[in-house]
Design an enzyme around this catalytic site. Structure first.
Site, PDB file in Angstrom:
ATOM      1  N   ASN A  86     -17.532  -9.206   3.667  1.00  0.00           N
ATOM      2  CA  ASN A  86     -16.116  -9.434   3.953  1.00  0.00           C
ATOM      3  C   ASN A  86     -15.888  -9.986   5.349  1.00  0.00           C
ATOM      4  OD1 ASN A  86     -14.920  -8.911   1.531  1.00  0.00           O
ATOM      5  ND2 ASN A  86     -14.723  -6.719   1.893  1.00  0.00           N
ATOM      6  N   SER A  93     -14.385  -0.252   1.286  1.00  0.00           N
ATOM      7  CA  SER A  93     -14.671  -1.653   1.591  1.00  0.00           C
ATOM      8  C   SER A  93     -14.179  -2.031   2.977  1.00  0.00           C
ATOM      9  CB  SER A  93     -14.044  -2.574   0.535  1.00  0.00           C
ATOM     10  OG  SER A  93     -12.725  -2.203   0.295  1.00  0.00           O
ATOM     11  N   GLU A 105     -24.084  -3.023  -0.301  1.00  0.00           N
ATOM     12  CA  GLU A 105     -24.243  -2.890   1.148  1.00  0.00           C
ATOM     13  C   GLU A 105     -24.419  -1.403   1.450  1.00  0.00           C
ATOM     14  OE1 GLU A 105     -21.537  -6.665   2.745  1.00  0.00           O
ATOM     15  OE2 GLU A 105     -20.603  -4.702   2.584  1.00  0.00           O
ATOM     16  N   HIS A 118     -21.594   0.407  -0.700  1.00  0.00           N
ATOM     17  CA  HIS A 118     -20.509  -0.521  -1.023  1.00  0.00           C
ATOM     18  C   HIS A 118     -20.897  -1.462  -2.154  1.00  0.00           C
ATOM     19  CE1 HIS A 118     -17.688  -4.003   0.290  1.00  0.00           C
ATOM     20  NE2 HIS A 118     -17.075  -3.214  -0.547  1.00  0.00           N
TER      21      HIS A 118
HETATM   22  P1  NAI Z   1      -8.506   2.230  -8.286  1.00  0.00           P
HETATM   23  O1  NAI Z   1      -7.114   2.386  -7.843  1.00  0.00           O
HETATM   24  O2  NAI Z   1      -8.819   1.435  -9.505  1.00  0.00           O
HETATM   25  O3  NAI Z   1      -9.128   3.686  -8.520  1.00  0.00           O
HETATM   26  C1  NAI Z   1      -9.014   4.759  -7.616  1.00  0.00           C
HETATM   27  C2  NAI Z   1      -9.020   6.042  -8.424  1.00  0.00           C
HETATM   28  O4  NAI Z   1      -9.164   7.124  -7.515  1.00  0.00           O
HETATM   29  C3  NAI Z   1      -7.724   6.272  -9.199  1.00  0.00           C
HETATM   30  O5  NAI Z   1      -8.038   6.526 -10.540  1.00  0.00           O
HETATM   31  C4  NAI Z   1      -7.094   7.466  -8.499  1.00  0.00           C
HETATM   32  O6  NAI Z   1      -6.408   8.314  -9.402  1.00  0.00           O
HETATM   33  C5  NAI Z   1      -8.316   8.158  -7.938  1.00  0.00           C
HETATM   34  N1  NAI Z   1      -8.049   8.986  -6.761  1.00  0.00           N
HETATM   35  C6  NAI Z   1      -7.202   8.742  -5.740  1.00  0.00           C
HETATM   36  N2  NAI Z   1      -7.294   9.742  -4.832  1.00  0.00           N
HETATM   37  C7  NAI Z   1      -8.198  10.624  -5.293  1.00  0.00           C
HETATM   38  C8  NAI Z   1      -8.739  11.840  -4.786  1.00  0.00           C
HETATM   39  N3  NAI Z   1      -8.329  12.339  -3.626  1.00  0.00           N
HETATM   40  N4  NAI Z   1      -9.673  12.481  -5.524  1.00  0.00           N
HETATM   41  C9  NAI Z   1     -10.070  11.977  -6.700  1.00  0.00           C
HETATM   42  N5  NAI Z   1      -9.612  10.830  -7.237  1.00  0.00           N
HETATM   43  C10 NAI Z   1      -8.680  10.161  -6.528  1.00  0.00           C
HETATM   44  O7  NAI Z   1      -9.304   1.692  -7.016  1.00  0.00           O
HETATM   45  P2  NAI Z   1     -10.689   0.886  -6.960  1.00  0.00           P
HETATM   46  O8  NAI Z   1     -10.382  -0.562  -6.939  1.00  0.00           O
HETATM   47  O9  NAI Z   1     -11.632   1.426  -7.958  1.00  0.00           O
HETATM   48  O10 NAI Z   1     -11.170   1.239  -5.472  1.00  0.00           O
HETATM   49  C11 NAI Z   1     -11.723   2.482  -5.143  1.00  0.00           C
HETATM   50  C12 NAI Z   1     -12.439   2.390  -3.832  1.00  0.00           C
HETATM   51  O11 NAI Z   1     -13.433   1.363  -3.904  1.00  0.00           O
HETATM   52  C13 NAI Z   1     -11.580   2.036  -2.622  1.00  0.00           C
HETATM   53  O12 NAI Z   1     -12.083   2.688  -1.491  1.00  0.00           O
HETATM   54  C14 NAI Z   1     -11.773   0.536  -2.517  1.00  0.00           C
HETATM   55  O13 NAI Z   1     -11.518   0.049  -1.221  1.00  0.00           O
HETATM   56  C15 NAI Z   1     -13.234   0.417  -2.869  1.00  0.00           C
HETATM   57  N6  NAI Z   1     -13.662  -0.882  -3.353  1.00  0.00           N
HETATM   58  C16 NAI Z   1     -12.890  -1.605  -4.232  1.00  0.00           C
HETATM   59  C17 NAI Z   1     -13.322  -2.845  -4.687  1.00  0.00           C
HETATM   60  C18 NAI Z   1     -12.503  -3.615  -5.668  1.00  0.00           C
HETATM   61  O14 NAI Z   1     -12.779  -4.820  -5.850  1.00  0.00           O
HETATM   62  N7  NAI Z   1     -11.512  -3.025  -6.336  1.00  0.00           N
HETATM   63  C19 NAI Z   1     -14.608  -3.432  -4.243  1.00  0.00           C
HETATM   64  C20 NAI Z   1     -15.376  -2.545  -3.385  1.00  0.00           C
HETATM   65  C21 NAI Z   1     -14.881  -1.354  -2.944  1.00  0.00           C
END
Ligand code: NAI
Length: 511
Positions: free
Chosen positions: A193, A122, A155, A143
């Site tokens: 954003n 993001s 996006e 995105h």
């Molecule tokens: P989250 O913390 O809920 O999930 C991330 C997951 O990735 C965790 O389960 C973690 O164990 C796993 N992980 C970390 N490093 C890893 C790796 N090297 N290989 C495999 N798995 C790995 O985070 P969330 O909120 O789902 O965000 C994930 C991505 O999406 C980020 O890049 C975030 O910026 C983006 N994003 C998040 C939004 C939100 O509202 N939470 C909205 C849009 C994008």
């Protein structure tokens, strides 16, 4: 390059976003591999998804067979190598450049040369994530917004080296998943954003100078059609998250003062007043936004002169409302179409629609000390009791101080007094949202149509910035921005060259 619903999809990261993406892909018919570095995380996410899909089936929102089939298509994998046959990898891991680069380098070695690599980042540059890949052209941003199954916007973000055919394939795939994709160029904050920053920033700026309370600011912007006011929205998002996004956009723009974060919000973050999740932000939870006290206004009076000024739908609506208010006395308002401003005069005192200048400046310019300015009326169909900010000129008499809100109330509004800040609340916020969107278009981040779709679907805005502009005018927006700039000076309110260029374009001309 095009993907079919039979093509396997690899989702990496089984957190909030990854689980949602896996659900949407599986419900669209794809076999889905789900991987997470944390042991057991993918299996746990799959089990949660099974419950979610069963729940949807129980509520009749999904056929039970479809729920079963979708969950049957999701397989957790213990290593990326097990998912090498996937045609596209969608990454939703931790928001860290090095972690994302390392992951995509590994995927390059495992997946077919023509497989697509997509990142759900993001805030990180897609160009930067692709740097170091053997085939940087096959990486694009995909995105999604949270919650993924409900939010329609995607996006599709192209970096400097992204192949347009890959961006096109991801665009088509998002559409096949029931989403509304919008192309974006990789720049800080992408579309949503970035363009959304002023929605928070202008309210925080008004709070900083004590122009109004959070309750009043929220009421004004909700009356303009926003589903949530900025204060309750920041409380919902979490001030830590909202502040971090603002900071990252600010830093990524080389500390452009346009995006400067707010000391008001930093103080809340430092104090742990993070919003709803902390039980305390601008408001206390679970109570939430307190109701505004019911204001009682004097009866409007006149010695015999009521004139509605200006042209257009608002002036027409004011004339109709004034006619209704005066009907019991057996007479109606006069109409002056060529005054050059919109509003009402009552026995020489004035209620003027804001043009960005303060009430003090307008009163001096018009030579009418008894003057109040009122905010932009944006409601699609103004209804009785619509909250509307107004500010009284400091030169005004005590009599007009009571009569200005009395007349606004008689015209059908619920007048909310705010300090005499330029552009009041709604006009200032909308002008800045339009200005930011105009700059995004100027810089090739998105098209006007893309900006409108993104803001309506990504953050539920009641209209897109270019739709607001179509109902206002570039000149009107520029006037508000220039009034803000004249008061505050600095980079924050500098006018987008795109708006200046469009002042001269005939209405409906190609953009
Ligand atoms: P989250 O913390 O809920 O999930 C991330 C997951 O990735 C965790 O389960 C973690 O164990 C796993 N992980 C970390 N490093 C890893 C790796 N090297 N290989 C495999 N798995 C790995 O985070 P969330 O909120 O789902 O965000 C994930 C991505 O999406 C980020 O890049 C975030 O910026 C983006 N994003 C998040 C939004 C939100 O509202 N939470 C909205 C849009 C994008």
């Amino acid at each position: 390059m095009n993907l079919s619903s039979h093509d396997p999809v690899l989702v990496i990261g089984a957190g909030i976003m990854g689980a949602g993406i896996a659900q949407v892909a599986a419900q669209s018919g794809h076999p889905v591999f789900l991987f997470d570095v944390r042991e057991g995380a993918a299996a746990q996410a799959r089990a949660t998804l099974a419950r979610t899909l069963d729940g949807l089936a129980a509520k009749g929102k999904l056929a039970p067979e479809a729920a079963q089939a979708a969950i049957g298509r999701i397989a957790e994998v213990a290593s990326l190598a097990e998912a090498a046959s996937a045609r596209i990898a969608v990454e939703a891991i931790v928001e860290n450049l090095e972690a994302k680069r390392a992951l995509f380098r590994e995927l390059e070695g495992l997946m077919a040369d023509d497989a697509i690599l997509a990142t759900n980042t993001s805030s990180i540059s897609v160009t930067a994530i692709a740097n170091g890949l053997k085939r940087p052209g096959r990486l694009v941003g995909m995105h999604f917004f949270n919650p993924v199954p409900l939010m329609k916007l995607v996006e599709v973000v192209s970096g400097l080296q992204s192949d347009p055919a890959v961006a096109g394939a991801v665009f088509d795939l998002a559409r096949a998943w029931g989403k509304v994709p919008v192309h974006a160029k990789s720049t800080p904050g992408f579309i949503v954003n970035r363009i959304a920053r002023p929605y928070y920033a202008e309210t925080l700026a008004l709070l900083q100078e004590q122009a109004a309370t959070p309750e009043v600011l929220d009421a004004c912007l909700k009356a303009a059609g926003f589903r949530m006011g900025p204060c309750e929205l920041m409380d919902l998002i979490g001030h830590d998250t909202n502040f971090a996004v603002t900071q990252s956009v600010y830093e990524a723009n080389f500390f452009d003062k346009r995006y400067v974060p707010s000391g008001v919000q930093r103080e809340m973050v430092s104090g742990g007043l993070l919003g709803r999740k902390a039980g305390r932000g601008f408001y206390r939870y679970p109570e939430g936004v307190p109701a505004l006290p019911v204001a009682v206004h004097d009866a409007p009076t006149t010695a015999g002169e009521v004139t509605v000024h200006g042209e257009g739908p608002l002036a027409d609506a004011l004339e109709a409302a004034a006619a209704q208010a005066l009907a019991p006395q057996g007479w109606g308002p006069a109409r002056e179409r060529a005054s050059g401003w919109t509003g009402l005069t009552v026995d020489g005192a004035a209620l003027a629609l804001t043009d960005g200048r303060t009430a003090a400046e307008r009163a001096a310019a018009l030579g009418r000390p008894d003057l109040a300015v009122f905010d932009l009326v944006l409601a699609p169909a103004p209804h009785r009791g619509l909250a509307l900010a107004f500010a009284l000129a400091p030169q005004a008499s005590a009599g007009w101080a009571a009569q200005a809100p009395a007349w606004l109330a008689a015209l059908g509004f619920a007048p909310l007094p705010v300090a005499d800040a330029p552009g009041l609340v709604v006009a200032r916020t909308i002008a800045m949202l339009v200005n930011e969107a105009a700059d995004a278009v100027l810089q090739g981040v998105c098209t006007p149509e893309g900006a409108d779709a993104a803001m309506k679907l990504g953050v539920n805005y009641p209209a897109g910035p270019f739709e607001w502009l179509a109902g206002w005018s570039p000149g009107g927006v520029i006037a508000v921005l220039e009034a803000l700039d004249a008061t505050y000076r600095g980079e924050r309110y500098r006018v987008s060259p795109w708006l200046r260029r469009h002042v001269w374009a005939p209405a409906g001309a190609p953009r």
